[in-house]
Design an enzyme around this catalytic site. Structure first.
Site, PDB file in Angstrom:
ATOM      1  NE  ARG A  87      -9.809   8.319  -1.164  1.00 48.25           N
ATOM      2  CZ  ARG A  87      -9.741   7.761   0.264  1.00 48.25           C
ATOM      3  NH1 ARG A  87      -8.250   7.151  -0.132  1.00 48.25           N
ATOM      4  NH2 ARG A  87      -9.988   7.406   1.231  1.00 48.25           N
ATOM      5  CG  LEU A 128      -3.213   4.872  -4.722  1.00 49.82           C
ATOM      6  CD1 LEU A 128      -1.827   4.339  -5.265  1.00 49.82           C
ATOM      7  CD2 LEU A 128      -2.720   7.041  -5.542  1.00 49.82           C
ATOM      8  CB  THR A 142      -5.339  -3.979  -9.705  1.00 47.40           C
ATOM      9  OG1 THR A 142      -6.046  -4.399  -8.855  1.00 47.40           O
ATOM     10  CG2 THR A 142      -5.089  -4.905 -11.139  1.00 47.40           C
ATOM     11  CG  HIS A 156      -0.937  -6.081   1.567  1.00 48.48           C
ATOM     12  ND1 HIS A 156      -1.686  -5.611   2.159  1.00 48.48           N
ATOM     13  CD2 HIS A 156      -1.716  -7.618   2.236  1.00 48.48           C
ATOM     14  CE1 HIS A 156      -2.129  -5.680   3.376  1.00 48.48           C
ATOM     15  NE2 HIS A 156      -2.280  -6.626   2.991  1.00 48.48           N
ATOM     16  CD  GLU A 166       6.638  -6.043   4.786  1.00 47.46           C
ATOM     17  OE1 GLU A 166       6.307  -4.746   4.393  1.00 47.46           O
ATOM     18  OE2 GLU A 166       6.636  -6.180   5.871  1.00 47.46           O
ATOM     19  CG  MET A 206       0.470   3.493   5.189  1.00 50.52           C
ATOM     20  SD  MET A 206      -0.532   1.481   5.296  1.00 50.52           S
ATOM     21  CE  MET A 206      -2.363   1.353   5.732  1.00 50.52           C
TER      22      MET A 206
HETATM   23  N1  NHR Z   1      -4.645   1.715  -4.046  1.00 54.60           N
HETATM   24  C1  NHR Z   1      -5.299   0.805  -4.853  1.00 54.60           C
HETATM   25  N2  NHR Z   1      -6.117   1.741  -6.159  1.00 54.60           N
HETATM   26  N3  NHR Z   1      -4.994  -0.823  -5.450  1.00 54.60           N
HETATM   27  C2  NHR Z   1      -4.313  -0.899  -4.468  1.00 54.60           C
HETATM   28  O1  NHR Z   1      -3.996  -2.186  -4.402  1.00 54.60           O
HETATM   29  C3  NHR Z   1      -4.000  -0.543  -3.227  1.00 54.60           C
HETATM   30  C4  NHR Z   1      -4.132   1.410  -3.011  1.00 54.60           C
HETATM   31  C5  NHR Z   1      -3.383   1.797  -2.601  1.00 54.60           C
HETATM   32  C6  NHR Z   1      -2.657   1.759  -1.013  1.00 54.60           C
HETATM   33  C7  NHR Z   1      -1.784  -0.747  -0.422  1.00 54.60           C
HETATM   34  C8  NHR Z   1      -2.368  -1.361   0.649  1.00 54.60           C
HETATM   35  C9  NHR Z   1      -1.387  -1.710   1.168  1.00 54.60           C
HETATM   36  O2  NHR Z   1      -0.992  -3.015   1.256  1.00 54.60           O
HETATM   37  C10 NHR Z   1      -2.163   0.233  -1.442  1.00 54.60           C
HETATM   38  C11 NHR Z   1      -2.606  -1.226  -2.301  1.00 54.60           C
HETATM   39  C12 NHR Z   1      -4.554   1.823   3.114  1.00 54.60           C
HETATM   40  C13 NHR Z   1      -5.961   0.904   2.681  1.00 54.60           C
HETATM   41  C14 NHR Z   1      -6.280   2.229   3.554  1.00 54.60           C
HETATM   42  O3  NHR Z   1      -7.400   1.786   3.951  1.00 54.60           O
HETATM   43  C15 NHR Z   1      -5.679   0.054   2.415  1.00 54.60           C
HETATM   44  C16 NHR Z   1      -4.634  -1.055   1.740  1.00 54.60           C
HETATM   45  C17 NHR Z   1      -3.764  -0.249   1.203  1.00 54.60           C
HETATM   46  C18 NHR Z   1      -3.490   1.077   2.455  1.00 54.60           C
HETATM   47  N4  NHR Z   1      -6.698   3.356   3.608  1.00 54.60           N
HETATM   48  C19 NHR Z   1      -7.327   4.194   4.307  1.00 54.60           C
HETATM   49  C20 NHR Z   1      -7.795   5.062   2.751  1.00 54.60           C
HETATM   50  O4  NHR Z   1      -8.837   5.663   3.862  1.00 54.60           O
HETATM   51  C21 NHR Z   1      -6.661   5.278   4.998  1.00 54.60           C
HETATM   52  C22 NHR Z   1      -5.615   4.150   5.960  1.00 54.60           C
HETATM   53  C23 NHR Z   1      -4.866   4.867   7.230  1.00 54.60           C
HETATM   54  O5  NHR Z   1      -4.744   6.355   7.243  1.00 54.60           O
HETATM   55  O6  NHR Z   1      -4.617   4.182   8.064  1.00 54.60           O
HETATM   56  O7  NHR Z   1      -6.821   5.819   1.664  1.00 54.60           O
HETATM   57  O8  NHR Z   1      -1.519  -2.515   2.785  1.00 54.60           O
END
Ligand code: NHR
Length: 181
Positions: free
Chosen positions: A51, A79, A127, A95, A160, A76
Site C-alpha cells: 500500500r 489508506l 482518519t 459513505h 449523496e 475503495m
Molecule cells: N482510509 C482510511 N484510513 N480511513 C477511512 O475512513 C477511509 C479510508 C479509505 C477509504 C472509504 C470507505 C467507504 O466509504 C474509505 C475510508 C474501502 C474499504 C475496504 O475495505 C473500506 C471502507 C471504505 C473503502 N477496501 C478494501 C481494501 O483492501 C478493498 C475492497 C474492494 O476493493 O472492494 O482496501 O466505503
C-alpha cells in the site's frame, strides 16, 4: 482534490483541481475530462499488497495539483495512517450508510437484512480508522418494502449528490458543525 480560489464561476466556493482514480475504468474520469478537470490514474493492482508504494505514486499527481481539500468518492482502497495524517483535517469521505451504523462494505444489504426502515449516507473526515472520523453531515432516505441493495443504493446515491456539495460548501468556510438533509 479541491483547491479554494478567489475567482469563481458559479457560486460554490470549492473548485475541482484534479480527479484521480485507482480504477482506469472509473466513469468519473470521463465526466471530469468532459468538464475540463484534469485527471490522473494510478492503478493499485501492480503494487499488490504494498500500500505504501501505491500511495507514493498516488501522492505525485495530488501534490502537483496543490489541493486544499481531498474528497474521497467511491474510493475503495484503505489508506495508511501515513497518507491520512499528511492531509489531517483536509480529507473527506462520503459513505453510504448512517454512520456509526455499517462502516465498511455492503452497507445497503446489511441495512435491509437488519430490517432498518431508514438508510442514508454520511460525509465524514477521514482518519486512520476506517469510516470513523468526525461526522460532517448525513442524509436519510426510507427503506421501501421490496428494496434490494441496488434499489436502495440508487435512492441513497441521489442524496449523496445533494449532501456532498452542501457539506463541502460549509467545510470550505471552516464550518465543521454537522448538517442533516
Ligand atoms: N482510509 C482510511 N484510513 N480511513 C477511512 O475512513 C477511509 C479510508 C479509505 C477509504 C472509504 C470507505 C467507504 O466509504 C474509505 C475510508 C474501502 C474499504 C475496504 O475495505 C473500506 C471502507 C471504505 C473503502 N477496501 C478494501 C481494501 O483492501 C478493498 C475492497 C474492494 O476493493 O472492494 O482496501 O466505503
Amino acid at each position: 482534490m479541491i483547491r479554494l480560489v478567489e475567482s469563481m464561476v458559479g457560486d460554490h466556493p470549492a473548485r475541482p483541481v484534479l480527479v484521480v482514480s485507482n480504477d482506469p475504468a472509473a466513469s468519473g474520469l470521463e465526466k471530469a475530462a468532459a468538464l475540463g478537470v484534469p485527471t490522473a490514474v494510478v492503478d493499485h493492482r501492480p503494487f499488490g499488497k504494498d500500500r505504501a508504494a501505491f500511495e507514493a505514486e498516488l501522492l505525485k499527481p495530488i501534490l502537483a495539483a496543490e489541493p486544499d481539500i481531498l474528497c474521497l468518492a467511491g474510493f475503495m482502497r484503505v489508506l495508511t495512517p501515513d497518507f491520512v495524517n499528511r492531509f489531517a483535517g483536509r480529507m473527506l469521505n462520503i459513505h453510504p450508510s448512517l454512520l456509526p451504523k455499517y462502516p465498511g462494505l455492503n452497507t445497503h444489504a446489511r441495512a435491509i437484512a437488519a430490517g432498518d426502515t431508514q438508510a442514508g449516507c454520511t460525509v465524514h473526515e477521514v482518519t486512520p480508522v476506517l469510516d470513523d472520523g468526525p461526522i460532517l453531515g448525513q442524509a436519510r432516505v426510507p427503506v421501501e418494502p421490496g428494496d434490494t441493495a441496488d434499489t436502495l443504493a440508487a435512492r441513497v446515491l441521489k442524496m449523496e449528490h445533494q449532501l456532498y456539495p452542501a457539506v463541502l460548501r460549509r467545510f470550505a468556510a471552516g464550518d465543521r458543525r454537522p448538517i442533516t438533509l
